[in-house]
Each structure stands twice: as C-alpha cells, then as structure tokens.
Design a protein around this motif. Structure first.
Motif, PDB file in Angstrom:
ATOM      1  N   VAL A  57      85.978  48.058  -1.544  1.00 28.06           N
ATOM      2  CA  VAL A  57      85.222  49.262  -1.895  1.00 28.06           C
ATOM      3  C   VAL A  57      85.767  49.880  -3.171  1.00 28.06           C
ATOM      4  CG1 VAL A  57      84.717  51.642  -1.184  1.00 28.06           C
ATOM      5  CG2 VAL A  57      84.398  49.769   0.429  1.00 28.06           C
ATOM      6  N   GLN A  58      87.082  49.873  -3.326  1.00 26.09           N
ATOM      7  CA  GLN A  58      87.676  50.416  -4.547  1.00 26.09           C
ATOM      8  C   GLN A  58      87.259  49.613  -5.777  1.00 26.09           C
ATOM      9  OE1 GLN A  58      91.868  50.498  -3.185  1.00 26.09           O
ATOM     10  NE2 GLN A  58      91.817  52.685  -3.595  1.00 26.09           N
ATOM     11  N   ARG A  59      87.073  48.311  -5.612  1.00 23.17           N
ATOM     12  CA  ARG A  59      86.693  47.453  -6.734  1.00 23.17           C
ATOM     13  C   ARG A  59      85.190  47.415  -6.977  1.00 23.17           C
ATOM     14  NH1 ARG A  59      90.385  43.330  -7.879  1.00 23.17           N
ATOM     15  NH2 ARG A  59      88.860  42.678  -9.469  1.00 23.17           N
ATOM     16  N   LEU A  60      84.391  47.414  -5.907  1.00 22.73           N
ATOM     17  CA  LEU A  60      82.950  47.226  -6.033  1.00 22.73           C
ATOM     18  C   LEU A  60      82.151  48.519  -5.906  1.00 22.73           C
ATOM     19  CD1 LEU A  60      82.532  44.057  -3.750  1.00 22.73           C
ATOM     20  CD2 LEU A  60      82.740  44.121  -6.238  1.00 22.73           C
ATOM     21  N   GLY A  61      82.738  49.541  -5.288  1.00 21.49           N
ATOM     22  CA  GLY A  61      81.988  50.741  -4.955  1.00 21.49           C
ATOM     23  C   GLY A  61      81.453  50.643  -3.539  1.00 21.49           C
ATOM     24  N   ALA A  62      81.226  51.788  -2.906  1.00 24.51           N
ATOM     25  CA  ALA A  62      80.797  51.806  -1.505  1.00 24.51           C
ATOM     26  C   ALA A  62      79.449  51.136  -1.312  1.00 24.51           C
ATOM     27  CB  ALA A  62      80.750  53.255  -1.004  1.00 24.51           C
ATOM     28  N   ALA A  63      78.507  51.399  -2.230  1.00 32.22           N
ATOM     29  CA  ALA A  63      77.152  50.880  -2.054  1.00 32.22           C
ATOM     30  C   ALA A  63      77.124  49.362  -2.108  1.00 32.22           C
ATOM     31  CB  ALA A  63      76.235  51.474  -3.129  1.00 32.22           C
ATOM     32  N   ARG A  64      77.768  48.786  -3.128  1.00 36.72           N
ATOM     33  CA  ARG A  64      77.718  47.329  -3.295  1.00 36.72           C
ATOM     34  C   ARG A  64      78.515  46.615  -2.214  1.00 36.72           C
ATOM     35  NH1 ARG A  64      79.714  46.137  -9.092  1.00 36.72           N
ATOM     36  NH2 ARG A  64      78.972  44.027  -8.645  1.00 36.72           N
ATOM     37  N   ALA A  65      79.684  47.148  -1.849  1.00 29.03           N
ATOM     38  CA  ALA A  65      80.492  46.488  -0.821  1.00 29.03           C
ATOM     39  C   ALA A  65      79.793  46.510   0.531  1.00 29.03           C
ATOM     40  CB  ALA A  65      81.860  47.166  -0.720  1.00 29.03           C
ATOM     41  N   SER A  66      79.152  47.628   0.860  1.00 33.12           N
ATOM     42  CA  SER A  66      78.543  47.758   2.182  1.00 33.12           C
ATOM     43  C   SER A  66      77.362  46.828   2.377  1.00 33.12           C
ATOM     44  CB  SER A  66      78.104  49.209   2.423  1.00 33.12           C
ATOM     45  OG  SER A  66      77.043  49.561   1.559  1.00 33.12           O
ATOM     46  N   VAL A  67      76.751  46.362   1.263  1.00 35.66           N
ATOM     47  CA  VAL A  67      75.627  45.431   1.388  1.00 35.66           C
ATOM     48  C   VAL A  67      76.046  44.168   2.123  1.00 35.66           C
ATOM     49  CG1 VAL A  67      74.028  43.972   0.073  1.00 35.66           C
ATOM     50  CG2 VAL A  67      74.426  46.327  -0.633  1.00 35.66           C
ATOM     51  N   PHE A  68      77.322  43.792   2.001  1.00 37.14           N
ATOM     52  CA  PHE A  68      77.792  42.590   2.678  1.00 37.14           C
ATOM     53  C   PHE A  68      77.687  42.695   4.194  1.00 37.14           C
ATOM     54  CE2 PHE A  68      79.391  41.547  -1.422  1.00 37.14           C
ATOM     55  CZ  PHE A  68      79.588  40.181  -1.429  1.00 37.14           C
ATOM     56  N   LEU A  69      77.600  43.909   4.726  1.00 40.67           N
ATOM     57  CA  LEU A  69      77.469  44.065   6.171  1.00 40.67           C
ATOM     58  C   LEU A  69      76.148  43.512   6.675  1.00 40.67           C
ATOM     59  CD1 LEU A  69      79.058  47.597   6.690  1.00 40.67           C
ATOM     60  CD2 LEU A  69      80.113  45.355   6.972  1.00 40.67           C
ATOM     61  N   ASN A  70      75.208  43.236   5.774  1.00 41.59           N
ATOM     62  CA  ASN A  70      73.977  42.592   6.208  1.00 41.59           C
ATOM     63  C   ASN A  70      74.198  41.132   6.586  1.00 41.59           C
ATOM     64  OD1 ASN A  70      71.963  44.540   6.259  1.00 41.59           O
ATOM     65  ND2 ASN A  70      71.663  44.462   4.065  1.00 41.59           N
ATOM     66  N   PHE A  71      75.375  40.585   6.229  1.00 37.85           N
ATOM     67  CA  PHE A  71      75.736  39.262   6.731  1.00 37.85           C
ATOM     68  C   PHE A  71      76.089  39.310   8.218  1.00 37.85           C
ATOM     69  CE2 PHE A  71      76.967  38.060   2.261  1.00 37.85           C
ATOM     70  CZ  PHE A  71      76.119  36.969   2.162  1.00 37.85           C
ATOM     71  N   LEU A  72      76.362  40.503   8.734  1.00 35.29           N
ATOM     72  CA  LEU A  72      76.918  40.631  10.080  1.00 35.29           C
ATOM     73  C   LEU A  72      76.048  40.004  11.168  1.00 35.29           C
ATOM     74  CD1 LEU A  72      79.398  41.716  11.504  1.00 35.29           C
ATOM     75  CD2 LEU A  72      78.230  43.901  11.756  1.00 35.29           C
ATOM     76  N   PRO A  73      74.728  40.265  11.200  1.00 36.94           N
ATOM     77  CA  PRO A  73      73.920  39.616  12.242  1.00 36.94           C
ATOM     78  C   PRO A  73      73.939  38.097  12.144  1.00 36.94           C
ATOM     79  CG  PRO A  73      72.721  41.417  11.220  1.00 36.94           C
ATOM     80  CD  PRO A  73      73.932  41.184  10.384  1.00 36.94           C
TER      81      PRO A  73
END
Length: 296
Positions: free
Chosen positions: A237-253
């Motif tokens: 998050v520190q490197r990418l920003g909260a918005a861009r890093a959190s998009v990876f959570l769409n890999f979760l399902p």
C-alpha cells in the motif's frame, strides 16, 4: 514488481484465512480472532520487541492513528469475517470481500482526494465482474438466488473496516517503524478483544480447544494472515497506494475457489477458468495506470 508479488501472496494467505476460518467455525468468532492475535504477538515479540520499546515515544505520541490502524485492520476486520462465517459460506464471503477495492477507490477519491483515471474504475468493474462470474459459475443471474443472511450483513462491517484500514495505511503508517508497528498493533488488538472474549465465554461457555482440530488452523491464522500478509500489505500500500493495492483483493474469490478445488474436492469448470482470466485482466488494467494526482 515486488509490491505486486507481495499482493499476490497476500491474496493467497487471505484465501487461506477464509477457508481455515470456515473450518474453525465450531469456535466462536471472537475466540478465533483473539487466539490468532495472541499467536501473532508471541511470534513477533522476540523479533521486534526491543525495537518497539525503543520507539515507544513515537507510539505514544501518535496513539490516535495507531488506534485507528489497530481497530480497523487488526481487531475487527477478521472478527467480522469469522462472525460472518458462522452464518454464511466462504462463497458469499468471497463475493462480498470483492467489493473492498471499489469502496477503497471511492473513499480514496472522497477522503484523500485521489484523482483516478476512468480506466482504473473500468479495471475494478471488470475484475469484480470476473469474481462474480467465478462465484456463480458463469451464471450471474444466480446472484439473486444466493441465500443472503445475517452473516452477509456482518461482512459489510469487514468491508468498511478494511477499506478504512487501507486509507489509514496510506496516510499514517509512515509515522511508525514498519516491523515494530505490527507487533504493537497485534498486542493492542488482543487487549481490545480481551473483554469482548470474556463476555463471549460467559455467554457461550469457554470453548474446548483440541490439538488436532483447532491448533494447526489457529497457528496458520496467527502467522500468515496476521503477520506475513499484514507486513506485505502495508508495504504494498505504501508503494502502490490504497486504491491500486486493494484491487488485488479481487483475486480472492479465484484463489479461494482454487483452494476449495485442491483441498475440498470442489469441481473446476470452464466458467471458473474464464472468470479467473477476467479477474486477472481487470487487476492488470486497474493497476497499470498510476494516479493522475497526489494526495493533498
């Protein structure tokens, strides 16, 4: 490249968090959350205890941001998840957790004044659509047939909690020593949950923990999602920003579904494979383009 690899590992560890959390639902949710934090604290204390003590004045001076990080990311996010898994399935949890990136993007634009390009919104929408495609096995109309219940309502708390944590990481985590702050947050999180666990035990009775049934799962939760994944997520998050890093959570399902196929014997269909590819495309699209403006 490293932050992206970290986020992929975060997704793997959090998928395990959901699957193992569901397997431990014979235990009450606050007990699971409390035990994982105690285990995490015991693992971190020998490694970061001295450094945390040396930085005690920093933690004391910045106690408000520290408390915000602790409550949203450590104490209550997983408590909400384990509470939800008492009533709903890991499938529903995965669907709802896929909403975190969209909410994080919206909150980033609203609270942190991040100006995001439209292609990032399209990437989030595409990855979310792929996640839903995986969950419904290619039949999106089945969303209306899922048996939504109180557990799904509890998951709303988890979604809000993690979105706020992601923003707090962006704004405040740089104030603290990176490794030591995770130790302090796990310790504070355990203290916050202690009176709540006491009430849970008074109401439901003290749960019987067994070595074979509960301890391996609790150790996994205490080490990988609680320590390793949190360190990786904070750094990403520190490197990418909260918005861009959190998009990876769409890999979760997708990863959760893969885990169900490998360990629970679930069926892998063409629709699930197609949906996984759509998720990957959406994540790449959303993270390819940086922010057009800086936080103010």
């Amino acid at each position: 490249m490293l932050p992206y690899l970290m986020m992929l590992l975060v997704v793997v560890f959090y998928a395990g968090n959901i699957l193992i959390g569901e397997s431990l639902n014979s235990l009450p949710p606050l007990t699971i959350a409390f035990c994982r934090l105690v285990i995490a604290f015991l693992c971190l204390a020998p490694l970061a205890g001295k450094a945390a003590w040396r930085a005690r004045e920093v933690f004391r001076a910045q106690w408000k941001p520290l408390l915000l990080l602790t409550l949203t990311g450590v104490a209550f996010f997983n408590t909400f998840i384990y509470g939800a898994l008492q009533f709903t399935s890991s499938t529903n949890v995965s669907v709802l957790e896929s909403l975190i990136p969209a909410l994080t993007l919206a909150l980033s634009a609203l609270l942190l004044r991040e100006r995001l390009r439209s292609v990032q919104w399209w990437g989030v929408a595409l990855s979310l659509s792929g996640a839903l495609w995986v969950i419904t096995d290619g039949q999106l109309l089945r969303l209306a047939e899922l048996s939504w219940n109180v557990g799904d309502g509890i998951m709303v708390g988890a979604i809000i909690s993690w979105s706020l944590y992601s923003l707090a990481v962006t704004r405040y985590l740089h104030l603290f020593p990176t490794f030591s702050v995770v130790l302090v947050m796990t310790g504070l999180g355990a203290l916050v949950l202690t009176p709540l666990v006491a009430v849970e035990w008074m109401v439901l009775g003290v749960p019987a923990l067994t070595l074979a049934e509960h301890v391996p799962g609790l150790v996994y939760l205490g080490v990988f999602p609680s320590v390793v994944a949190l360190l990786f997520y904070n750094r990403a998050v520190q490197r990418l920003g909260a918005a861009r890093a959190s998009v990876f959570l769409n890999f979760l399902p997708v990863v959760t579904m893969a885990g169900a196929v490998l360990w629970l014997g679930a069926e892998l269909t063409a629709a699930k494979i197609i949906g996984a590819l759509v998720v990957i495309l959406g994540v790449l699209l959303a993270t390819r383009v940086g922010r057009t403006g800086e936080m103010s």
